[in-house]
Design a protein around this motif. Structure first.
Motif, PDB file in Angstrom:
ATOM      1  N   ARG A  52       0.906  -1.292  -0.105  1.00  0.00           N
ATOM      2  CA  ARG A  52       0.080  -0.141   0.051  1.00  0.00           C
ATOM      3  C   ARG A  52       0.702   1.348  -0.032  1.00  0.00           C
ATOM      4  N   ASP A  62       2.368   1.940  -3.521  1.00  0.00           N
ATOM      5  CA  ASP A  62       1.340   2.382  -4.433  1.00  0.00           C
ATOM      6  C   ASP A  62       1.179   3.620  -4.192  1.00  0.00           C
ATOM      7  N   GLN A  63       1.490   4.177  -3.231  1.00  0.00           N
ATOM      8  CA  GLN A  63       1.521   5.737  -3.077  1.00  0.00           C
ATOM      9  C   GLN A  63       2.789   6.337  -3.121  1.00  0.00           C
ATOM     10  N   ASP A  97      -3.202   4.636   4.893  1.00  0.00           N
ATOM     11  CA  ASP A  97      -3.642   6.092   3.977  1.00  0.00           C
ATOM     12  C   ASP A  97      -2.911   7.247   5.060  1.00  0.00           C
ATOM     13  N   ALA A  99       0.786   7.745   4.715  1.00  0.00           N
ATOM     14  CA  ALA A  99       1.260   8.043   3.551  1.00  0.00           C
ATOM     15  C   ALA A  99       0.736   9.560   3.506  1.00  0.00           C
TER      16      ALA A  99
END
Length: 209
Positions: free
Chosen positions: A22, A25-26, A193, A196
């Protein structure tokens, strides 16, 4: 930005794979640090310092730890000077002696499983001696543990291993509550999230004081 992920006691870097994906991906370049709780604590800290120095070079970086991994990070931070992370992200950190560690400290099965590190977690002297980070820290606490008359935590919010009150660096300090249990908090989309977003915010603030 680089992200170094440090797993918890009895786990391996595999436990961080979902979080690693994750973050990649960011836009993060992710490195997984592995260690064994069977090894001496100080040797693991030394290896962590060496790994960070080897991978970050002059790039901005964050340190992300789960449970015992946060203790290793706290011990490593002063040894990284002059390197300094943009911030640290602590997932279910034992920021003081957990009641569970004290309860099980004398249990031979626990001692066999956790070795020196398990005993250190049960030591007030050791836990109180851990350096306080001088960089921004974000603490995530699970709230998916049981409460009620049959729970060892009573009515306190907990993740099944730690009470929420055992996670802030300072008693009563801020935490991000996540509705999960201790062993899977790193798999929470909320956590990924937030890491990030906060890391990019901190990195931007550092570039543009």
């Amino acid at each position: 930005m680089q992200a170094i992920l440090v797993h918890g006691m009895g786990r391996t870097p595999l436990s961080q794979l979902i979080l690693a994906k994750r973050l990649r991906d960011q836009g993060f370049e992710v490195h997984l640090f592995g260690y064994s709780s069977r090894r001496p604590f100080d040797s693991c800290v030394t290896r962590l310092v060496s790994r960070v120095r080897a991978v970050v070079e002059d790039q901005p970086f964050i340190l992300v730890g789960h449970s015992l991994g946060t203790v290793l990070i706290r011990a490593a931070l002063p040894r990284l000077t002059p390197l300094e992370p943009v911030g640290c992200f602590f997932l279910a950190p034992p920021s003081r002696v957990p009641r569970a560690a004290k309860f099980f400290a004398g249990n031979p099965i626990y001692r066999l499983y956790s070795h020196e590190m398990g005993q250190l977690l049960a030591s007030d002297e050791f836990m109180n001696s851990l350096p306080m980070p001088t960089v921004p820290v974000r603490v995530y606490a699970g709230t998916g543990g049981p409460t009620g008359r049959r729970s060892p935590f009573g009515s306190e919010e907990n993740d099944g291993i730690l009470a929420v009150s055992e996670t802030p660096l300072e008693p009563g300090g801020p935490v991000v509550r996540v509705p999960v249990i201790h062993t899977v908090i790193m798999n929470s989309q909320i956590v990924a999230d937030d890491i990030a977003a906060m890391a990019n915010k901190l990195g931007g603030a550092r570039r543009h004081p």
